[in-house]
Enzyme design. Structure first.
Site, PDB file in Angstrom:
ATOM      1  NE  ARG A  51      41.122  22.586  26.362  1.00 19.73           N
ATOM      2  CZ  ARG A  51      41.470  23.726  26.737  1.00 19.73           C
ATOM      3  NH1 ARG A  51      41.857  23.866  28.093  1.00 19.73           N
ATOM      4  NH2 ARG A  51      41.686  24.856  26.106  1.00 19.73           N
ATOM      5  N   PRO A  65      50.132  30.793  34.436  1.00 19.96           N
ATOM      6  CG  PRO A  65      51.123  30.392  32.058  1.00 19.96           C
ATOM      7  CD  PRO A  65      51.277  30.055  33.666  1.00 19.96           C
ATOM      8  CG  ASN A  66      47.117  33.155  30.001  1.00 21.11           C
ATOM      9  OD1 ASN A  66      47.100  34.616  29.936  1.00 21.11           O
ATOM     10  ND2 ASN A  66      47.793  32.425  29.363  1.00 21.11           N
ATOM     11  CE1 TYR A 110      40.967  26.288  31.449  1.00 25.58           C
ATOM     12  CE2 TYR A 110      40.403  28.010  29.711  1.00 25.58           C
ATOM     13  CZ  TYR A 110      41.391  26.895  29.957  1.00 25.58           C
ATOM     14  OH  TYR A 110      42.245  26.361  29.504  1.00 25.58           O
ATOM     15  CG  HIS A 151      45.788  20.968  33.945  1.00 17.10           C
ATOM     16  ND1 HIS A 151      46.350  21.741  33.331  1.00 17.10           N
ATOM     17  CD2 HIS A 151      46.661  19.704  33.950  1.00 17.10           C
ATOM     18  CE1 HIS A 151      47.529  21.733  33.443  1.00 17.10           C
ATOM     19  NE2 HIS A 151      47.942  20.272  33.874  1.00 17.10           N
ATOM     20  CD  GLU A 170      50.018  18.113  35.397  1.00 19.49           C
ATOM     21  OE1 GLU A 170      49.878  18.665  34.334  1.00 19.49           O
ATOM     22  OE2 GLU A 170      50.273  16.773  35.373  1.00 19.49           O
ATOM     23  CG  ASN A 173      45.813  25.350  36.826  1.00 17.14           C
ATOM     24  OD1 ASN A 173      46.606  25.207  35.582  1.00 17.14           O
ATOM     25  ND2 ASN A 173      44.637  25.569  36.914  1.00 17.14           N
ATOM     26  CB  ALA A 175      50.096  27.115  28.264  1.00 15.66           C
ATOM     27  NE  ARG A 214      42.765  31.390  28.871  1.00 15.68           N
ATOM     28  CZ  ARG A 214      43.398  30.298  29.292  1.00 15.68           C
ATOM     29  NH1 ARG A 214      43.397  30.184  30.575  1.00 15.68           N
ATOM     30  NH2 ARG A 214      43.847  29.408  28.403  1.00 15.68           N
TER      31      ARG A 214
END
Length: 149
Positions: A110, A13-14, A26, A103, A101, A77, A80, A21
């Site tokens: 964070r 998502p996103n 990012y 990110h 995984e 990725n 969230a 964003r």
């Protein structure tokens, strides 16, 4: 025929909003630019790219990547969902191909909720904090671990 190992790059998502964003976290490049560059930097693999904002679709894509037999692994990725989805962790645990995984941001630096990944324990490994280059690093790590077999 292309005999390079096939790897699925799966974005959650996103990630379709990259470049717009939170550029301070990012970056300013959109996902198309990142994926094109990653493909050029990883000529030893045949890469396929998918993105969805829907948890169930991510699960279906993981199942299909394994059942279809065409992929040797997945770079994921999950956005969230990495921090919230037990269902996604179960899907990764249930398939018989490795998942790395990814990110782009350093999730350990964070917000507290982003510091714990529910999918990390069932992934081959995790790459975080290297921006867009996290994808290349994950692909290379996946290819390296496949050479050991």
């Amino acid at each position: 025929m292309d005999n390079r190992p096939r790897i699925l790059i799966l974005n959650g998502p996103n990630l379709n909003l990259l470049g717009e964003r939170e550029p301070e976290i990012y970056g300013t490049e959109d996902m198309d630019i990142i994926l094109r560059r990653t493909g050029k930097l990883c000529p030893d693999a045949h890469l396929s790219f998918r993105q969805t904002n829907h948890e169930g679709d991510l699960i279906d894509l993981l199942h299909d990547a394994w059942r279809g037999g065409e992929y040797v692994g997945v770079v994921l990725n999950a956005g969230a969902y990495a921090h919230t989805s037990l269902a996604l962790a179960d899907a990764i645990a249930g398939i018989k191909i490795p998942v790395v995984e990814v990110h782009m941001s350093n999730t350990a630096a964070r917000e507290p909720i982003r510091q714990k990944s529910l999918i990390a324990p069932v992934c081959r490994g995790t790459i975080t904090g290297f921006g867009a280059d996290s994808y290349r690093l994950a692909i290379n790590a996946l290819l390296y671990t496949l050479e050991d077999k």
